[in-house]
Design an enzyme around this catalytic site. Structure first.
Site, PDB file in Angstrom:
ATOM      1  N   LEU A  19      -6.556  -4.425  -3.210  1.00 51.30           N
ATOM      2  CA  LEU A  19      -5.167  -4.899  -3.560  1.00 51.30           C
ATOM      3  C   LEU A  19      -4.747  -5.889  -2.590  1.00 51.30           C
ATOM      4  O   LEU A  19      -4.958  -5.194  -1.443  1.00 51.30           O
ATOM      5  CB  LEU A  19      -4.660  -3.365  -3.873  1.00 51.30           C
ATOM      6  CG  LEU A  19      -5.549  -2.663  -5.260  1.00 51.30           C
ATOM      7  CD1 LEU A  19      -3.965  -0.936  -5.004  1.00 51.30           C
ATOM      8  CD2 LEU A  19      -4.756  -3.363  -6.415  1.00 51.30           C
ATOM      9  N   ASP A  62     -11.409  -0.827  -2.179  1.00 52.85           N
ATOM     10  CA  ASP A  62     -10.154  -0.358  -1.284  1.00 52.85           C
ATOM     11  C   ASP A  62     -10.698   0.592  -0.440  1.00 52.85           C
ATOM     12  O   ASP A  62      -9.797   1.293   0.319  1.00 52.85           O
ATOM     13  CB  ASP A  62      -8.644  -0.339  -0.976  1.00 52.85           C
ATOM     14  CG  ASP A  62      -7.772  -1.161  -1.903  1.00 52.85           C
ATOM     15  OD1 ASP A  62      -7.526  -2.338  -1.230  1.00 52.85           O
ATOM     16  OD2 ASP A  62      -7.666  -1.376  -3.535  1.00 52.85           O
ATOM     17  N   ASP A  68      -5.852   6.806   3.525  1.00 52.72           N
ATOM     18  CA  ASP A  68      -4.694   6.483   3.030  1.00 52.72           C
ATOM     19  C   ASP A  68      -5.130   8.108   2.147  1.00 52.72           C
ATOM     20  O   ASP A  68      -4.292   8.269   1.485  1.00 52.72           O
ATOM     21  CB  ASP A  68      -4.434   5.177   2.034  1.00 52.72           C
ATOM     22  CG  ASP A  68      -4.007   4.747   2.133  1.00 52.72           C
ATOM     23  OD1 ASP A  68      -3.168   4.741   3.233  1.00 52.72           O
ATOM     24  OD2 ASP A  68      -4.098   2.852   2.521  1.00 52.72           O
ATOM     25  N   ARG A 133       4.268   3.040  -2.911  1.00 49.79           N
ATOM     26  CA  ARG A 133       2.887   3.992  -2.716  1.00 49.79           C
ATOM     27  C   ARG A 133       3.175   5.418  -2.572  1.00 49.79           C
ATOM     28  O   ARG A 133       2.584   6.392  -3.282  1.00 49.79           O
ATOM     29  CB  ARG A 133       1.966   3.143  -1.883  1.00 49.79           C
ATOM     30  CG  ARG A 133       1.134   1.680  -1.603  1.00 49.79           C
ATOM     31  CD  ARG A 133       0.464   1.801  -3.145  1.00 49.79           C
ATOM     32  NE  ARG A 133      -0.005   0.472  -3.201  1.00 49.79           N
ATOM     33  CZ  ARG A 133      -0.637   0.119  -2.778  1.00 49.79           C
ATOM     34  NH1 ARG A 133      -1.509   1.073  -1.737  1.00 49.79           N
ATOM     35  NH2 ARG A 133      -1.502  -1.220  -2.448  1.00 49.79           N
ATOM     36  N   HIS A 163       3.746   0.232   3.119  1.00 53.77           N
ATOM     37  CA  HIS A 163       3.044   1.511   4.223  1.00 53.77           C
ATOM     38  C   HIS A 163       4.115   1.256   4.647  1.00 53.77           C
ATOM     39  O   HIS A 163       4.508   0.466   6.295  1.00 53.77           O
ATOM     40  CB  HIS A 163       1.768   2.001   4.546  1.00 53.77           C
ATOM     41  CG  HIS A 163       1.018   2.117   3.894  1.00 53.77           C
ATOM     42  ND1 HIS A 163      -0.673   1.575   3.327  1.00 53.77           N
ATOM     43  CD2 HIS A 163       0.893   3.094   2.569  1.00 53.77           C
ATOM     44  CE1 HIS A 163      -0.687   2.193   2.312  1.00 53.77           C
ATOM     45  NE2 HIS A 163      -0.410   2.418   1.634  1.00 53.77           N
ATOM     46  N   CYS A 248      -5.338   2.373   8.855  1.00 52.79           N
ATOM     47  CA  CYS A 248      -5.988   2.796   8.272  1.00 52.79           C
ATOM     48  C   CYS A 248      -7.232   3.263   7.728  1.00 52.79           C
ATOM     49  O   CYS A 248      -8.520   3.618   6.705  1.00 52.79           O
ATOM     50  CB  CYS A 248      -5.006   2.360   6.949  1.00 52.79           C
ATOM     51  SG  CYS A 248      -5.301   0.214   7.174  1.00 52.79           S
TER      52      CYS A 248
END
Length: 256
Positions: A19, A62, A68, A133, A163, A248
């Site tokens: 994404l 992803d 996440d 998100r 984020h 991440c």
């Protein structure tokens, strides 16, 4: 003696389909991304972390962005409910990994959404970005879970950024490195230092004076060194094409 466990997940063969929300899509070189991931893992190991792989999720482009899917606070693991529905299958492997690590497991439930990339823990304060998100219900549920560990959760409204930790992270002393135009700074309880490089606000304290950051932020690396910390620099350029950063790509579980 290790500092703890670093959870990582190898990049999917479909990584290039990941994404993209706030930047223009460019081609991702998957083989180069794999080499960069190997180097990232090596940097964690060299810093004293035992690297442990979460089960692959090749059907999820992803899935390499393992942060996440789970938030770890002391001995508690909060399994998230990612804001992008196509990412929700990624959580199963992360839940298995934290259970095997001996952590207590709780979950964010519908209608809440929460991405781990929106969760910034600084001492007993936990800042949580509210944006595309992560929603208010997800933040409320996280707050209830983390209150059991003596943490205070503070919502932070986001602007044009994926984020919260795409806009701000913290050095080991609690100083925030940030691009303050990307989020509401009014509720912050820690000192903030603005950086000049987008990648400069993405750092991961690795223990003692070690601070992980991207090779695309050389001026911030120099600043980190001037402040008395030791930069650990990694090239993650292929992940940056997907709005990824050093935070991440792993979940750190410090040794109790």
């Amino acid at each position: 003696m290790t500092r703890g466990t670093a959870l990582v997940r190898r990049p999917s063969a479909r990584l290039a389909e990941g994404l993209v929300t706030h930047i223009e899509r460019t081609d991702v070189e998957v083989e180069r991304a794999r080499r960069q991931h190997d180097a990232y893992r090596a940097a964690l190991a060299d810093a004293g972390w035992q690297v442990r792989e979460v089960s692959p999720a090749d059907h999820c482009p992803d899935s390499v962005f393992v942060e996440d899917t789970v938030v770890v606070c002391d001995d508690l693991a909060v399994i998230t409910r990612p804001g992008a529905p196509q990412r929700r299958p990624e959580t199963a492997g992360s839940e298995k990994a934290v259970r095997e690590a001996g952590l207590e497991v709780v979950r964010v439930a519908a209608p809440g959404t929460l991405d781990g990339g929106d969760v910034l823990q600084v001492g007993s304060t936990v800042y949580v970005g509210e944006g595309g998100r992560t929603n208010g219900e997800g933040i409320a549920q996280l707050g209830a879970h983390l209150a059991t560990r003596g943490r205070t959760v503070l919502p932070v409204p986001l602007r044009d950024v994926l984020h919260l930790k795409s806009a701000v992270t913290a050095l080991p002393d609690g100083t925030l490195l940030a691009l303050p135009d990307l989020f509401d700074t009014t509720g912050l309880r820690h000192p903030l230092r603005a950086v000049q490089e987008e990648a400069g606000c993405h750092v991961v304290p690795l223990g003692d004076d070690l601070v992980l950051l991207a090779a695309s932020a050389p001026r911030t690396a120099a600043l980190v060194a001037d402040l008395g910390f030791t930069p650990v620099v990694v090239d993650i350029s292929e992940y940056e094409k997907l709005e990824g950063c050093v935070t991440c790509l792993s979940v750190l579980i410090p040794r109790a």
